[in-house]
Every structure is written in C-alpha cells, then in structure tokens.
Motif scaffolding. Structure first.
Motif, mmCIF file in Angstrom:
data_model
loop_
_atom_site.group_PDB
_atom_site.id
_atom_site.type_symbol
_atom_site.label_atom_id
_atom_site.label_comp_id
_atom_site.label_asym_id
_atom_site.label_seq_id
_atom_site.Cartn_x
_atom_site.Cartn_y
_atom_site.Cartn_z
ATOM 1 N N GLN A 22 7.762 29.828 -40.030
ATOM 2 C CA GLN A 22 8.568 29.119 -38.867
ATOM 3 C C GLN A 22 7.639 28.950 -37.740
ATOM 4 O OE1 GLN A 22 12.490 30.806 -37.074
ATOM 5 N NE2 GLN A 22 11.070 31.545 -35.699
ATOM 6 N N ASP A 23 6.819 29.953 -37.518
ATOM 7 C CA ASP A 23 5.889 29.578 -36.451
ATOM 8 C C ASP A 23 4.980 28.482 -36.664
ATOM 9 O OD1 ASP A 23 7.128 31.850 -34.885
ATOM 10 O OD2 ASP A 23 5.424 33.136 -35.401
ATOM 11 N N ARG A 24 4.375 28.330 -37.775
ATOM 12 C CA ARG A 24 3.583 27.168 -38.395
ATOM 13 C C ARG A 24 4.227 25.944 -38.314
ATOM 14 N NH1 ARG A 24 0.124 26.179 -37.843
ATOM 15 N NH2 ARG A 24 -0.931 25.205 -39.521
ATOM 16 N N PHE A 25 5.399 25.823 -38.605
ATOM 17 C CA PHE A 25 6.400 24.462 -38.502
ATOM 18 C C PHE A 25 6.482 24.329 -36.936
ATOM 19 C CE2 PHE A 25 9.167 25.316 -42.291
ATOM 20 C CZ PHE A 25 8.225 24.476 -43.161
ATOM 21 N N LYS A 26 6.757 25.173 -36.144
ATOM 22 C CA LYS A 26 6.684 25.022 -34.546
ATOM 23 C C LYS A 26 5.402 24.578 -34.067
ATOM 24 C CE LYS A 26 10.270 28.285 -33.149
ATOM 25 N NZ LYS A 26 10.524 29.520 -32.530
ATOM 26 N N GLU A 27 4.376 25.146 -34.458
ATOM 27 C CA GLU A 27 3.005 24.830 -33.984
ATOM 28 C C GLU A 27 2.572 23.105 -34.332
ATOM 29 O OE1 GLU A 27 0.355 27.454 -35.947
ATOM 30 O OE2 GLU A 27 1.226 29.170 -34.784
ATOM 31 N N MET A 28 3.074 22.783 -35.611
ATOM 32 C CA MET A 28 2.731 21.444 -36.187
ATOM 33 C C MET A 28 3.950 20.603 -35.257
ATOM 34 S SD MET A 28 2.902 22.306 -40.072
ATOM 35 C CE MET A 28 1.805 23.270 -40.791
ATOM 36 N N GLY A 29 4.828 20.876 -34.587
ATOM 37 C CA GLY A 29 5.609 19.893 -33.845
ATOM 38 C C GLY A 29 6.939 19.640 -34.746
ATOM 39 N N LEU A 30 7.233 20.088 -35.781
ATOM 40 C CA LEU A 30 8.311 19.903 -36.647
ATOM 41 C C LEU A 30 9.466 20.287 -36.003
ATOM 42 C CD1 LEU A 30 5.930 19.522 -38.716
ATOM 43 C CD2 LEU A 30 7.377 20.336 -40.548
ATOM 44 N N GLN A 31 10.607 19.513 -36.165
ATOM 45 C CA GLN A 31 11.902 19.853 -35.767
ATOM 46 C C GLN A 31 12.602 20.597 -36.865
ATOM 47 O OE1 GLN A 31 13.059 15.812 -34.840
ATOM 48 N NE2 GLN A 31 14.793 16.525 -35.991
ATOM 49 N N PRO A 32 13.621 21.585 -36.433
ATOM 50 C CA PRO A 32 14.772 22.072 -37.558
ATOM 51 C C PRO A 32 15.192 21.015 -38.465
ATOM 52 C CG PRO A 32 14.843 23.097 -35.263
ATOM 53 C CD PRO A 32 14.063 21.959 -35.063
ATOM 54 N N LYS A 47 19.556 23.885 -33.967
ATOM 55 C CA LYS A 47 18.415 24.314 -33.297
ATOM 56 C C LYS A 47 17.477 25.353 -34.019
ATOM 57 C CE LYS A 47 20.498 23.249 -29.010
ATOM 58 N NZ LYS A 47 20.934 23.813 -27.336
ATOM 59 N N GLN A 48 17.932 25.874 -35.215
ATOM 60 C CA GLN A 48 17.424 26.937 -35.744
ATOM 61 C C GLN A 48 16.585 26.622 -36.995
ATOM 62 O OE1 GLN A 48 17.868 30.067 -34.277
ATOM 63 N NE2 GLN A 48 18.974 29.246 -32.919
ATOM 64 N N TYR A 49 15.368 27.004 -37.234
ATOM 65 C CA TYR A 49 14.600 26.983 -38.383
ATOM 66 C C TYR A 49 15.178 27.462 -39.372
ATOM 67 C CZ TYR A 49 11.268 24.610 -35.354
ATOM 68 O OH TYR A 49 10.462 23.552 -34.384
ATOM 69 N N GLN A 50 15.875 28.752 -39.463
ATOM 70 C CA GLN A 50 16.126 29.649 -40.431
ATOM 71 C C GLN A 50 17.528 29.648 -40.899
ATOM 72 O OE1 GLN A 50 14.575 33.593 -40.411
ATOM 73 N NE2 GLN A 50 12.762 33.175 -39.118
ATOM 74 N N GLN A 51 17.787 29.588 -42.118
ATOM 75 C CA GLN A 51 19.205 29.671 -42.733
ATOM 76 C C GLN A 51 19.381 30.836 -43.264
ATOM 77 O OE1 GLN A 51 19.989 27.484 -46.281
ATOM 78 N NE2 GLN A 51 22.154 26.461 -45.298
ATOM 79 N N ALA A 84 12.577 22.620 -41.889
ATOM 80 C CA ALA A 84 12.128 21.683 -40.776
ATOM 81 C C ALA A 84 12.054 20.368 -41.226
ATOM 82 C CB ALA A 84 10.822 22.307 -40.254
ATOM 83 N N MET A 85 11.702 19.413 -40.426
ATOM 84 C CA MET A 85 11.386 18.086 -40.895
ATOM 85 C C MET A 85 10.712 17.544 -39.890
ATOM 86 S SD MET A 85 15.022 15.917 -39.644
ATOM 87 C CE MET A 85 15.221 15.569 -41.331
ATOM 88 N N VAL A 86 9.969 16.233 -40.304
ATOM 89 C CA VAL A 86 9.590 15.141 -39.410
ATOM 90 C C VAL A 86 10.389 14.152 -39.466
ATOM 91 C CG1 VAL A 86 7.573 13.652 -39.228
ATOM 92 C CG2 VAL A 86 7.147 16.009 -39.819
ATOM 93 N N LYS A 87 11.088 13.525 -38.685
ATOM 94 C CA LYS A 87 12.047 12.451 -38.646
ATOM 95 C C LYS A 87 11.265 11.379 -38.889
ATOM 96 C CE LYS A 87 16.470 12.364 -37.265
ATOM 97 N NZ LYS A 87 17.445 13.258 -37.626
#
Length: 361
Positions: free
Chosen positions: A27-37, A41-45, A160-163
């Motif tokens: 999750q932290d890596r996704f955030k650092e890369m700038g990916l959105q959930p 608002k949550q990355y974890q299901q 996570a995703m890149v729109k």
C-alpha cells in the motif's frame, strides 16, 4: 524481492503479523508512486477466513536426535498441537505411528507445506527422507508443537489504479498474490520468493512505469491475499467487486515469474485464441522470451474466479530454473529473475495491443 522475502515479513503469512506487514508495505509503495485507490478512499479490501497456525513451539526429537523445523520436518497444515513422548510403531516403509499421542510420522522425499482452514484431532509430521535416514531405526519420539486455530484471520487485498486518460471506465487489470505460508514455530519461515514475491515485484515495477506513463485505458493493480488458502482473496473480490466486473477489458495474473530460461506458459490461452496469438506475435517480433506456451483453462491461480465470472483473463508463469516450491528454500538469493525485464516488456506491449481497438476473444 529482498524486502518481500525478508524476516521482517515472516513469509507474508499467519504468524508475527507477516501478511498485514506485507499489505501495508505494498500500500505504501502504491501511495509513493501516486496511484489512487481502485475505488473509494481505501487501498485495502478487508476480509477474513479461518486458518490453522503454528506460532510458537515446534521441536521434534526422534531417537533423541533433534530435527529442525522447516528443513527436516513440517507438520501437515491441519495438524493439532501436541506435547509428549512416545514409542513409534512402523506401519509401512514410510509411515510410523505413536498411538498414545495420535501422531503419524510420514517420510517424504520433499517437504511441501500448505494452509488448512481447520485443526484436526491428530498430528501428522512429515519428515525429510534424508534427515530421517540419519536417526537410525525409529523407536522413540519427543514432540512439542503448538498450534492455534484462528477462526477469523484478518486479511486484505491491496488495490490501486492509474486512471485512464481517454477511457477511464475501461480497465486493464494486473494481479498477483502477495501472501505465502508464513512461519512455523519461532525460527522457521517460508520466504516465498518465486511464489509469489516475484509476481508482486513485477507488478510494482509495472505500476511504477504506468504511474509515469498513463494510458488511454485505466490500468488497475490488485495484490491478493489468501491465494495459498484456496484463491480466497480473488474469490472475495469477484463477489464484492470494487469496480463492476464488466469494466475489466482484460486481466493478466502473474504467479511464479522468477525464472524464465525456457519461456512462459499462458493459462487460458485456448479460451482467448486471438489475444494469445497476438501475445505470441509480440514476443516473436521483439524476441523477449524463448517460448510462449499455450495451456487451457485451469483453476490454479487468481485469474480463475474472474474468468468464471466472464472476465477475459490470462495467467502467466515462467519456466525453467530452480524448483523450490512451498518450502524454506524458495529464497530470493537463488532466484535468477533473468527474464524479469523481458517479461515486463512483453506485458507492456500486450497492454498496448489491448488498447489498440483489437478485441480479445
């Protein structure tokens, strides 16, 4: 690879908070890369399931000779905890029984561990045949094995995703399970380098690329939990999708991609022949891999629950190289990763093809 397989994460499983630590790291890596959930608002299901664990004592002596947990012996995953001493009675060439303590010693050429959702009222101890041959004629057993049945183990898929820049509601999904088998006792743990730190490492590498190079379609990323316990994370997602499944144009699942000297196998290739033919042609044009082999439908990784729901999906795994699997020897230091970049290049080209307007069928 070194981080995901480190002692800190304890095999990304069921002891010492290993799986949760790994989920938070991803999750932290996704955030650092700038990916959105992927949604909200949550990355974890989050979800939960029962699992039998071995968090504490795990010692075994046969004929007074101490055997090492993980390397010399493992309990079967459904085994009950037991503490005691007894006499072994031979039943056949590979099975010895301690009736008093309800223990079966099962001699195996390779120790392969798994996950069980329940605890039995007996204990099966699998012993490596080479280690077993060193104890002499088996007559006595002393064991101290602690188990703990967790009725609602808390796990989470990390999403996570890149729109997409043109078609944000059309999604190409890249998936890999991050869980492994965790620990056995206080000393042994199962690093799970090829299975499946390799898939997560490649997924994170591609996530970093797409974070800097948004595509016309949205590119989604899901790291599943509970795969080793029976595809539980991917099953949960398909039953509680964060995005409608009909928005997924194609799913590509990666599991055990740390070798590759003999190429890759693509599960579901026969289900989507045009997409597979294009994948083969892309590989031929760029000479990425030695071979791209076809395999039919199989329920052997996290693509399966999606394809059963009508989502077009491939599952890729690499061929050749080391054969460590579900054991303590699946470590990062011996995993070659020689086709890591080439496989990543092939996937990028395949994703470009999927967005070119050609239909996968």
């Amino acid at each position: 690879m070194d981080t995901l397989t480190s002692r800190c994460f304890e095999g990304r499983g069921y002891t010492h908070d290993g799986m949760n630590k790994a989920a938070c790291f991803i999750q932290d890596r996704f955030k650092e890369m700038g990916l959105q959930p992927l949604a909200g608002k949550q990355y974890q299901q989050s979800f939960s399931y029962p699992v039998n664990t071995f968090p504490g004592r795990a010692s075994l002596f046969i004929n007074g000779v101490q055997l090492v947990a993980g390397r010399d012996f493992i309990p079967s995953p459904e085994s009950a905890g037991v503490k005691g001493a007894g006499k072994l009675v031979q039943k056949d060439a590979t099975h010895f029984i301690d009736l008093q303590n309800r223990i079966v010693v099962d001699v195996q050429k390779k120790l392969t561990w798994s996950v069980a959702p329940q605890a039995a009222d007996y204990t099966v101890i699998q012993v490596d045949s080479v280690s077993f041959s060193k104890v002499g004629k088996p007559e006595t057993i002393e064991i101290d094995l602690e188990n703990k049945l967790v009725s609602r183990f808390k796990a989470a898929n990390v999403c996570a995703m890149v729109k997409g820049s043109v078609y944000p509601d059309s999604v190409i999904l890249l998936t890999a399970h991050y869980d492994h088998l965790g620990g056995l006792g206080t000393e042994a743990y199962f690093p799970g380098a090829n299975d499946n730190a390799s898939g997560v490492a490649l997924l994170l590498s591609l996530a970093q690329y797409y974070s800097k190079h948004p595509q016309p379609y949205s590119i989604g990323f899901i790291c599943f939990a509970g795969e080793e316990a029976g595809l539980l994370g991917s099953n949960y997602y398909t039953q509680h999708p964060l995005l409608p499944l009909k928005q997924i144009r194609f799913l590509l699942n990666m599991d055990m991609v740390g070798t590759g000297e003999d190429g890759i196998t693509v599960v579901n290739a026969t289900e989507f022949p045009d997409a597979f033919a294009s994948l083969q042609q892309l590989n031929k044009d760029k000479k990425y891999l030695a071979d791209v082999k076809s395999r039919g439908k199989a329920a052997n990784s996290d693509h399966y629950p999606f394809s059963e729901k009508g989502v077009p999906a491939f599952f890729m795994y690499t061929l050749g190289g080391i054969r460590a699997y579900h054991d303590v020897f699946d470590v990062a230091s011996t995993l070659p990763m020689q086709e890591f970049s080439d496989l990543g290049g092939l996937i990028k080209d395949f994703f470009a093809y999927l967005q070119s307007g050609a239909a996968a069928n």
